[in-house]
Design a protein around this motif. Structure first.
Motif, short mmCIF file in Angstrom:
data_model
loop_
_atom_site.label_atom_id
_atom_site.label_comp_id
_atom_site.label_asym_id
_atom_site.label_seq_id
_atom_site.Cartn_x
_atom_site.Cartn_y
_atom_site.Cartn_z
N SER A 75 0.83 -0.84 0.28
CA SER A 75 -0.06 -0.10 0.17
C SER A 75 0.93 1.35 -0.24
N THR A 76 2.45 1.34 0.31
CA THR A 76 2.36 2.12 0.68
C THR A 76 2.83 2.84 -0.73
N VAL A 77 3.49 2.00 -1.83
CA VAL A 77 3.63 2.83 -2.98
C VAL A 77 2.05 3.85 -3.85
N GLY A 78 0.85 2.81 -3.59
CA GLY A 78 -0.17 3.09 -3.38
C GLY A 78 -0.34 4.60 -2.94
N ILE A 79 0.18 4.59 -1.67
CA ILE A 79 0.56 5.92 -0.65
C ILE A 79 0.82 7.50 -1.51
N LEU A 80 2.32 6.60 -1.96
CA LEU A 80 2.80 7.55 -2.70
C LEU A 80 2.27 7.85 -4.50
N ALA A 81 2.03 7.43 -4.27
CA ALA A 81 1.26 7.50 -6.00
C ALA A 81 0.29 8.46 -5.42
N ALA A 82 -0.91 8.18 -4.86
CA ALA A 82 -1.85 8.66 -5.42
C ALA A 82 -1.97 9.83 -4.90
N THR A 83 -1.14 10.00 -3.42
CA THR A 83 -0.81 11.60 -2.51
C THR A 83 -0.09 12.41 -3.88
N ARG A 84 0.34 12.34 -4.86
CA ARG A 84 1.37 12.90 -5.75
C ARG A 84 0.23 13.33 -7.32
N ALA A 85 -1.01 12.26 -6.87
CA ALA A 85 -2.01 12.06 -8.27
C ALA A 85 -3.34 13.71 -7.80
N MET A 86 -2.61 13.57 -6.87
CA MET A 86 -4.41 14.25 -5.78
C MET A 86 -3.70 15.44 -5.48
N THR A 87 -2.30 15.83 -5.22
CA THR A 87 -2.15 17.28 -5.61
C THR A 87 -0.88 18.52 -5.89
N LYS A 88 -0.42 19.29 -5.85
CA LYS A 88 0.39 20.13 -6.46
C LYS A 88 1.37 20.11 -5.18
N ASP A 89 2.67 20.51 -6.01
CA ASP A 89 3.37 20.93 -5.03
C ASP A 89 3.36 22.23 -4.20
N GLY A 90 3.40 21.59 -2.51
CA GLY A 90 2.55 23.06 -1.68
C GLY A 90 2.05 22.98 -1.34
N LEU A 229 -8.57 10.83 -12.83
CA LEU A 229 -7.69 10.43 -11.90
C LEU A 229 -6.91 9.90 -12.62
N ALA A 230 -8.00 8.22 -12.83
CA ALA A 230 -6.81 6.84 -12.96
C ALA A 230 -5.49 7.21 -13.70
N ARG A 231 -5.36 7.89 -15.10
CA ARG A 231 -4.30 8.20 -16.08
C ARG A 231 -3.43 8.83 -15.24
N GLU A 232 -3.73 10.05 -14.29
CA GLU A 232 -2.55 10.10 -13.36
C GLU A 232 -1.52 9.30 -11.97
N LEU A 233 -2.92 8.79 -11.75
CA LEU A 233 -2.00 7.28 -10.94
C LEU A 233 -1.12 6.63 -11.77
N GLN A 234 -1.33 6.07 -12.49
CA GLN A 234 -0.76 4.73 -13.46
C GLN A 234 -0.03 6.06 -13.60
N ARG A 235 0.49 6.75 -14.27
CA ARG A 235 1.88 7.63 -14.57
C ARG A 235 2.71 7.76 -13.37
N GLN A 236 1.87 8.29 -12.10
CA GLN A 236 2.22 8.08 -11.02
C GLN A 236 3.85 6.74 -10.23
N LEU A 237 2.80 5.71 -10.37
CA LEU A 237 2.88 4.77 -9.89
C LEU A 237 4.22 4.07 -11.35
N SER A 238 4.58 4.65 -12.10
CA SER A 238 5.49 4.89 -12.86
C SER A 238 6.61 5.69 -12.23
N ILE A 239 6.86 6.28 -11.26
CA ILE A 239 7.38 6.88 -11.15
C ILE A 239 7.88 6.01 -10.05
N PHE A 240 6.73 5.77 -9.28
CA PHE A 240 6.89 5.23 -7.88
C PHE A 240 7.37 3.81 -7.29
N GLU A 241 7.08 3.18 -8.52
CA GLU A 241 7.12 1.93 -8.19
C GLU A 241 8.34 1.30 -9.22
N THR A 242 8.77 0.02 -8.82
CA THR A 242 9.81 -0.75 -9.42
C THR A 242 9.28 -0.55 -10.70
#
Ligand SMILES: Cc1ncc(COP(=O)(O)O)c(C=O)c1O
Length: 462
Positions: A75-90, A229-242
């Motif tokens: 779930s760790t990688v899901g939390i990192l990816a989903a948080t980044r997908a649903m926020t902007k820096d700051g 949202l799913a499109r951005e989740l996929q993109r963020q998972l590619s960043i955070f997941e192996t």
């Protein structure tokens, strides 16, 4: 060698009341034969179009969501990816202060400005209550720029929140809701359990298959009903997941889904075992197991009775209870904190396992003397925040012994693990209450972990 150590444990008579939910059933050889990479015909988790797309469609259907992402970094990688997908820096975000470290790490990486809600502590039990929808709404009203709310439901101990009302409040105020449902993967498969977060209106939820279902360690799902949202989740998972996802783990997810498709009988048996166990536990005189009293407690919206929260009630600390169960009865629990120890159950537990636990508890209970342990059940206030997490971590610091740390600002996370909920977060004031809580946890045998592994030295802002 580790493999021999693991085999010795597997061959012994210790019964596992801990993760993973498969309870060490389902095979005993290391699976080299099926350990491959993304060769032709086996799809690509980061752009699934074949067998992995099908696996994810099955998962979505079973878990009541439009989209599901199979995760091999927990779930760790899901939390990192989903948080980044649903926020902007700051961005300003609202976080349940009893969140797992992964949520704080997400806030750190996305440089988020965190507001917190600390749930009440249940009187006499020392575990967190549900966060109320009214308290979320109050924070959203006070900070209309909050873009994301992150809550944990169920908690490690099984306390569930009113996700539907919280989701409604979030959406009224233009915020999105991410639910850390790591401990609730089994919810959709029996009416006995509370409702899952995405069908209740959460924008996204992560759930660890490995914690409470028959699936291997690290397997999890990220769920959403939102196709955009799913499109951005996929993109963020590619960043955070192996980039080399394990097919052994993916196969374990697939096998778990196959089991779940036809699991009603198995879950009915599990439910019957839980009923029998909770009924028998009513005879305990000193120890107790959270069940009906939690369901009826005013500050608890709902509760997962598959989590066996064993309370020492002043007769023994959670750590003593856990150590006694291990040493004398060969029962290994998930964790102990303060006054309670936690046994995790799953659909793979057996009658024998439940019988061994209730028999052991009955014997320990008969030896218990009147309560003479100080209990650790008092609520503590929300620590004061002086800097955002990333500001604190990007400031120079120095090491300081906790005995001299009162009033200083922390530059690191301080936590007992498990449950991995930080007692101190970077940027927070180390006040008297926090120090007293740390000392109480240490006195009841809990190990305190810091980022620099130097406890009782803590990194502070110089
Ligand atoms: C509440 C909670 N959220 C998230 C996590 C992280 O899950 P995983 O171990 O699947 O990465 C944990 C782990 O114990 C947890 O307890």
């Amino acid at each position: 060698m580790l493999v021999e150590k693991l085999k010795d444990y597997a061959n012994g008579d210790v019964y596992p009341f801990h993760m993973p939910g498969h309870k060490r059933t389902g095979g005993n050889e290391l699976p080299y034969e099926i350990d491959i990479t993304e060769i032709d015909g086996f799809d690509n988790l980061h752009d699934p179009r074949g067998c992995l797309a099908e696996l994810q469609e099955n998962a979505a259907e079973l878990f009541g969501a439009r989209r599901a992402f199979a995760l091999v970094n927990g779930s760790t990688v899901g939390i990192l990816a989903a948080t980044r997908a649903m926020t902007k820096d700051g961005d300003r975000v609202l976080i349940a202060r009893n969140s797992h470290m992964a949520v704080y790490h997400a806030a750190e990486l996305c440089r988020l400005n965190t507001e917190y809600i600390l749930p009440d502590t249940l009187d006499g039990l020392g575990i967190f209550a549900s966060i109320s929808p009214a308290s979320v709404e109050q924070m959203l009203k006070a900070h209309p720029d909050i873009s994301l709310v992150v809550i944990t439901s169920p908690t490690y101990e099984g306390v569930v929140l009113d996700v539907k009302s919280i989701a409604d409040s979030c959406h009224r105020y233009g915020a999105r809701l991410l639910v850390d449902e790591a401990h609730g993967a089994h919810f959709p498969f029996s009416d006995r359990f509370p409702q899952s977060a995405v069908p209740c209106g959460a924008d996204a939820a992560v759930t660890s298959l490995h914690k409470t279902l028959p699936a291997m360690t690290q397997t999890a799902l990220l769920l959403t009903n939102d196709d955009i949202l799913a499109r951005e989740l996929q993109r963020q998972l590619s960043i955070f997941e192996t980039s080399s996802p394990s097919y052994v783990l993916l196969a374990s997810i697939d096998r778990c889904l196959t089991f779940l498709k036809d699991s009603k009988g198995a879950f009915d048996d599990y439910s019957r075992r839980l009923d029998r166990f909770h009924q028998a536990a009513k005879a305990l005189r000193h120890l107790s197991i959270a069940n009906d009293e939690l369901l009826n407690a005013e500050k608890v919206f709902d509760f997962d009775s598959g989590k066996l929260c064993l309370f020492g009630n002043g007769c023994m600390s959670g750590k003593e209870l856990m150590d006694t169960l291990r040493a004398e009865y060969h029962l290994e629990l998930e964790m102990a904190l303060g006054d309670y120890a936690l046994a995790m159950t799953s659909v793979c537990d057996t009658d024998e396992g439940f019988d061994r636990l209730i028999n052991a508890l009955t014997m320990i209970d008969s030896r218990c003397k009147a309560a003479d342990h100080p209990t650790n059940t008092t609520a503590y206030p929300l620590p004061q925040k002086r800097y955002t997490i990333s500001e604190a971590l990007n400031t120079d610091g120095e090491m300081c012994d906790i005995d001299h740390a009162e009033g200083k600002i922390s530059r690191e996370y301080v936590r007992a693990y498990p449950p991995g909920i930080p007692i101190i977060v970077p940027g927070e004031v180390i006040d008297r209450e926090v120090l007293s809580r740390l000392r109480t946890l240490m006195a009841s045998g809990n190990e305190i972990i810091t980022d620099h592994s130097a406890f009782p030295l803590i990194s502070i802002i110089g």
